[in-house]
Every structure is written in structure tokens, then in C-alpha cells.
Design a protein around this motif. Structure first.
Motif, short mmCIF file in Angstrom:
data_model
loop_
_atom_site.label_atom_id
_atom_site.label_comp_id
_atom_site.label_asym_id
_atom_site.label_seq_id
_atom_site.Cartn_x
_atom_site.Cartn_y
_atom_site.Cartn_z
N ASP A 107 0.81 -1.21 0.00
CA ASP A 107 0.00 0.00 0.00
C ASP A 107 0.85 1.26 0.00
O ASP A 107 0.58 2.21 -0.72
CB ASP A 107 -0.93 0.01 1.21
CG ASP A 107 -1.95 -1.11 1.14
OD1 ASP A 107 -2.30 -1.51 0.01
OD2 ASP A 107 -2.37 -1.59 2.19
N CYS A 108 1.89 1.31 0.84
CA CYS A 108 2.71 2.52 0.92
C CYS A 108 3.65 2.57 -0.29
O CYS A 108 4.06 1.55 -0.82
CB CYS A 108 3.49 2.56 2.22
SG CYS A 108 4.56 1.15 2.50
N PRO A 109 3.98 3.78 -0.75
CA PRO A 109 4.78 3.90 -1.98
C PRO A 109 6.24 3.51 -1.79
O PRO A 109 6.81 3.68 -0.71
CB PRO A 109 4.65 5.38 -2.33
CG PRO A 109 4.33 6.06 -1.07
CD PRO A 109 3.56 5.08 -0.24
N TYR A 121 10.37 -1.36 0.01
CA TYR A 121 9.52 -2.52 -0.25
C TYR A 121 9.35 -3.29 1.05
O TYR A 121 10.33 -3.59 1.73
CB TYR A 121 10.16 -3.40 -1.34
CG TYR A 121 9.30 -4.55 -1.77
CD1 TYR A 121 8.15 -4.34 -2.50
CD2 TYR A 121 9.63 -5.86 -1.44
CE1 TYR A 121 7.36 -5.38 -2.92
CE2 TYR A 121 8.84 -6.91 -1.85
CZ TYR A 121 7.71 -6.67 -2.58
OH TYR A 121 6.93 -7.72 -2.99
N MET A 150 10.09 4.09 -12.83
CA MET A 150 8.78 4.44 -12.27
C MET A 150 7.66 3.98 -13.20
O MET A 150 6.63 3.48 -12.74
CB MET A 150 8.70 5.94 -12.01
CG MET A 150 9.54 6.37 -10.83
SD MET A 150 9.58 8.13 -10.56
CE MET A 150 7.90 8.49 -10.18
N VAL A 192 4.84 1.31 -11.97
CA VAL A 192 3.42 1.68 -12.03
C VAL A 192 2.66 0.69 -12.91
O VAL A 192 1.53 0.30 -12.60
CB VAL A 192 3.26 3.13 -12.53
CG1 VAL A 192 1.82 3.44 -12.89
CG2 VAL A 192 3.76 4.10 -11.47
N PHE A 201 2.55 -0.96 -8.62
CA PHE A 201 3.13 -0.38 -7.41
C PHE A 201 2.84 1.12 -7.34
O PHE A 201 2.67 1.77 -8.36
CB PHE A 201 4.65 -0.56 -7.39
CG PHE A 201 5.10 -1.97 -7.12
CD1 PHE A 201 5.12 -2.46 -5.83
CD2 PHE A 201 5.50 -2.79 -8.15
CE1 PHE A 201 5.53 -3.74 -5.57
CE2 PHE A 201 5.92 -4.08 -7.90
CZ PHE A 201 5.94 -4.56 -6.61
N ASN A 202 2.84 1.65 -6.12
CA ASN A 202 2.83 3.10 -5.92
C ASN A 202 4.28 3.52 -5.78
O ASN A 202 5.04 2.90 -5.02
CB ASN A 202 2.09 3.47 -4.64
CG ASN A 202 0.61 3.18 -4.75
OD1 ASN A 202 0.05 3.23 -5.84
ND2 ASN A 202 -0.01 2.87 -3.64
N VAL A 203 4.69 4.54 -6.51
CA VAL A 203 6.08 4.97 -6.50
C VAL A 203 6.17 6.45 -6.21
O VAL A 203 5.36 7.23 -6.72
CB VAL A 203 6.76 4.68 -7.87
CG1 VAL A 203 8.24 5.00 -7.81
CG2 VAL A 203 6.56 3.24 -8.27
N LYS A 204 7.15 6.82 -5.41
CA LYS A 204 7.36 8.23 -5.08
C LYS A 204 8.76 8.61 -5.53
O LYS A 204 9.72 7.93 -5.23
CB LYS A 204 7.22 8.40 -3.56
CG LYS A 204 7.23 9.81 -3.10
CD LYS A 204 6.97 9.83 -1.60
CE LYS A 204 6.71 11.22 -1.13
NZ LYS A 204 6.45 11.24 0.32
#
Length: 109
Positions: free
Chosen positions: A33-35, A54, A94, A98, A102-105
């Protein structure tokens, strides 16, 4: 007369199969859930891209590292729960992450 009608005339006994809808590509890698953090650094004057954050199993992260390295055709390594890729490939990495779900920051520069 379109192609379906012509095929029905040629093969009257044939029953067309329902084509299954394309299912979303399910990844065998655990999605979180978290990026994840994708950042850029220079070490010894050479650019590198670091992916960290991760929370899944190390084996899944190693598979992801191997896939990234082969898709980008670059070198890299997996150390201390981080993927280190040689070169500045933040945008491409990224996009790949995506695409996998995945969520990516993006961090830095």
C-alpha cells in the motif's frame, strides 16, 4: 456481406467460441500500500538510481530487481533491502513499477 457471414456460409455447423476477456496481468510479486521510493544519487562521480521501501519478502524484491535490470539492459545489485541500478533511470523505472501496480514516489532532483 461481412467476414462472419462468409464464414457461416462456409462452415454452417461451426459454433463460435466466446473469446475470454483479457484479464489484468496478475503479478506474482506482493504489492504494497505505501509507496516505494525511487531516488537518484552520485557515488564516486557516477549516477545511480536507488529503489527502497519494499515491505514484502526479499525473494520478491530480488525478482523485481532482476526484471528491472533485464528490461533496462543495465547493471545493478540488491543490497540492504535496496535495489541499486547503474545510471539515472528514474522515469523508466517508475513507469515499469506503475505498470506492475506499485505506488512509486520520486525523491530528489
Amino acid at each position: 456481406m461481412d467476414l462472419k457471414d462468409q464464414l457461416k456460409n462456409l462452415f454452417p455447423d461451426h459454433v463460435p467460441e466466446e473469446s475470454p476477456k483479457e484479464e489484468e496481468k496478475k503479478s506474482d510479486i506482493w504489492l504494497q500500500d505505501c509507496p516505494m521510493i525511487c531516488k537518484y544519487e552520485k557515488r564516486k562521480g557516477k549516477p545511480i538510481t536507488i529503489i527502497e521501501g519494499y515491505t514484502g519478502a526479499d525473494e520478491d524484491f530480488k525478482k523485481l530487481a532482476k526484471e528491472l535490470k533485464t528490461r533496462l539492459s543495465v547493471g545493478g545489485s540488491f543490497k540492504d533491502d535496496k535495489i541499486i541500478i547503474q545510471g539515472d533511470y528514474r522515469d523508466k523505472i517508475m513507469e515499469i513499477l506503475v505498470e506492475k501496480g506499485f505506488n512509486v514516489k520520486r525523491v530528489g532532483g
